[in-house]
Design a protein around this motif. Sequence first.
Motif: not given
Length: 173
Positions: A24-28, A82-88, A110-113, A118-119
Amino acid sequence: MSASEIERTLVRLAHEIVEKNNGGSNLGLVGIKRRGIPLSQRLAGMIEKIERHPVEVGTLDISFYRDDLSTSGSRPVVTPGAIGFDVNGRDIILMDDVLYTGRTIRAALDALFDHGRPKSVKLLVLIDRGHRELPIEATYTGRSIPTSSREIIEVKLNEVDGQEQVLLVERVD
């Protein structure tokens, strides 16, 4: 589903996530507002116990992205973080309680992007009840419960409803 069946299902899903993601190292984990949020928090805790590594958890409010709102007016402003962490560049698992037509998930994507790129994005749902209107499928499914158009799935979680169960009820006209 009873409370114990929900718990067992979540334990199984946590193990599936770890297995399919080589840890789970790169997991969000991102929960869709209301019942996706407690699901993501519970699963993060379970994954942390399995992997002995913290998993970032975020929340996504899709209320301004739904296609059943008026199309007039401006597009909503997304607050950075607003999500709480960087999704990039992250492997994101989007979570909701019930997958039905697919429109909620389309809005969530739509909201996530709008928050970044994200990868990868995978979908986890506690219940898949069928009746899709969009080509959306969950990668992780707790239970598939075929329903008629008159039936409704009600998910009750302690954090939101003060009780823990999944009910299949028939709509009364």
